[in-house]
Scaffold this motif. Structure first.
Motif, PDB file in Angstrom:
ATOM      1  N   PHE A 147      -3.744  33.481   0.421  1.00 40.37           N
ATOM      2  CA  PHE A 147      -3.794  33.543   1.882  1.00 40.37           C
ATOM      3  C   PHE A 147      -3.493  34.963   2.351  1.00 40.37           C
ATOM      4  O   PHE A 147      -4.199  35.504   3.216  1.00 40.37           O
ATOM      5  N   LEU A 148      -2.461  35.571   1.773  1.00 38.49           N
ATOM      6  CA  LEU A 148      -2.109  36.938   2.143  1.00 38.49           C
ATOM      7  C   LEU A 148      -3.254  37.900   1.822  1.00 38.49           C
ATOM      8  O   LEU A 148      -3.604  38.767   2.642  1.00 38.49           O
ATOM      9  N   GLY A 149      -3.838  37.762   0.639  1.00 36.80           N
ATOM     10  CA  GLY A 149      -4.960  38.617   0.270  1.00 36.80           C
ATOM     11  C   GLY A 149      -6.144  38.441   1.197  1.00 36.80           C
ATOM     12  O   GLY A 149      -6.760  39.429   1.639  1.00 36.80           O
ATOM     13  N   ASN A 150      -6.482  37.189   1.512  1.00 32.53           N
ATOM     14  CA  ASN A 150      -7.580  36.920   2.450  1.00 32.53           C
ATOM     15  C   ASN A 150      -7.322  37.577   3.797  1.00 32.53           C
ATOM     16  O   ASN A 150      -8.228  38.169   4.400  1.00 32.53           O
ATOM     17  N   LEU A 151      -6.080  37.477   4.268  1.00 35.68           N
ATOM     18  CA  LEU A 151      -5.720  38.047   5.568  1.00 35.68           C
ATOM     19  C   LEU A 151      -5.849  39.574   5.548  1.00 35.68           C
ATOM     20  O   LEU A 151      -6.415  40.173   6.473  1.00 35.68           O
ATOM     21  N   ILE A 152      -5.360  40.197   4.491  1.00 37.78           N
ATOM     22  CA  ILE A 152      -5.436  41.655   4.394  1.00 37.78           C
ATOM     23  C   ILE A 152      -6.889  42.117   4.366  1.00 37.78           C
ATOM     24  O   ILE A 152      -7.290  43.028   5.104  1.00 37.78           O
ATOM     25  N   GLY A 153      -7.698  41.500   3.502  1.00 38.13           N
ATOM     26  CA  GLY A 153      -9.101  41.900   3.399  1.00 38.13           C
ATOM     27  C   GLY A 153      -9.864  41.693   4.688  1.00 38.13           C
ATOM     28  O   GLY A 153     -10.660  42.557   5.101  1.00 38.13           O
ATOM     29  N   SER A 154      -9.610  40.583   5.361  1.00 38.59           N
ATOM     30  CA  SER A 154     -10.314  40.274   6.610  1.00 38.59           C
ATOM     31  C   SER A 154      -9.957  41.261   7.708  1.00 38.59           C
ATOM     32  O   SER A 154     -10.830  41.757   8.433  1.00 38.59           O
ATOM     33  N   VAL A 155      -8.669  41.556   7.845  1.00 37.20           N
ATOM     34  CA  VAL A 155      -8.216  42.462   8.914  1.00 37.20           C
ATOM     35  C   VAL A 155      -8.648  43.899   8.639  1.00 37.20           C
ATOM     36  O   VAL A 155      -9.037  44.626   9.555  1.00 37.20           O
TER      37      VAL A 155
END
Length: 277
Positions: free
Chosen positions: A107-115
């Motif tokens: 979830f953290l990785g997805n959030l970082i990549g998306s932002v």
């Protein structure tokens, strides 16, 4: 024949879940970050097609390229993990703590990549904040508002709506991931993953990782949305809905009906009585 039978797919689902659970936190963040950025890029491309043609269905035809790349490259979306990781847990191969930890890192990785992708895109669409948002930028802002303050205006009904849309969304997303396991060929995986993803995007369902891109990017370009509105009216209920949809309707359902079963051997026949002469 490159077709994989459903029982073998069920076994692959469990083994894939075990493999993902064995990954280290750095690997999960890197794979999650790349997956979030790729999905964000596919979303912005879909919006571009929608704006240029004024046909929302064009965006749905384009969007599946993101998940297809993620599947082929073996990257991680938390939404896909919702459907696969509970299966090894059900078989008592891992603890709930390990599963929850894995979801958190992805979830953290997805959030970082998306932002990160969203920030870079916002720079290009607004000439580093010097141009008024138009075209694709205006579309992202409008969608971000609809996904947050639009639901907030409906109150409790908005929460129920966004949750159900999230359930339906990840039912299809996880179905696409599992469908890609039904074939060993690259072309087959592309075709099988494409269909369910098209279904979800064409109907405007809610995907938590897509929203990690759309909402903060809209905020960067001027959408009047607070952090609380983003998380309370979208990110949290959508993530929970994605968990239910992916696990219950795809992972658990297919696992229950197709998991390998150990059948008891047939009873030996009673010895035939030879009549006395």
């Amino acid at each position: 024949m490159d077709y994989v039978k459903p029982a073998d797919v069920a076994a692959t689902m469990v083994s894939t879940g075990r493999s993902k659970l064995a990954l280290s936190p750095p690997d999960l963040v890197i794979r999650g970050g790349l997956a979030g950025a790729i999905l964000a890029a596919a979303t912005s491309l879909a919006f571009t097609g929608m704006v240029q043609t004024n046909q929302p269905l064009v965006g749905a035809l384009i969007f599946p390229v993101g998940l297809i790349l993620i599947v082929l490259l073996g990257l991680d979306l938390v939404t896909g993990s919702f459907g696969l990781l509970p299966l090894p847990w059900l078989e008592n191969h891992v603890s709930a703590k390990t599963m929850l930890g894995n979801w958190s890192w992805v979830f953290l990785g997805n959030l970082i990549g998306s932002v990160v992708y969203g920030g870079l895109l916002a720079i290009t669409l607004t000439n580093f904040g010097t141009a008024v948002p138009t075209g694709v930028a205006a579309k992202i802002i409008a969608v971000a508002l609809a996904k947050t303050t639009g639901y907030e205006a409906l109150g409790f009904a908005g929460l129920v709506t966004v949750f159900v849309k999230a359930v339906l969304c990840n039912w299809m997303v996880c179905l696409g991931i599992v469908a890609a396991m039904t074939t060993s060929s690259t072309i087959g995986k592309i075709a099988c993953a494409y269909m369910p993803i098209f279904i979800f995007f064409a109907q405007g369902f809610e995907h938590s990782v897509v929203n990690m891109f759309v909402i903060p990017t809209g905020m960067m370009m001027g959408a009047k949305i607070t952090i609380a509105e983003w998380w309370l009216w979208n990110q949290i209920p959508v993530t929970l809905g994605n968990l239910v949809g992916g696990f219950v309707f795809t992972g658990l359902a297919l696992y229950i009906t197709h998991k390998p079963r150990i059948t008891a051997p047939a009873p030996l026949a009673a010895p035939t009585q030879v009549p006395a002469e």
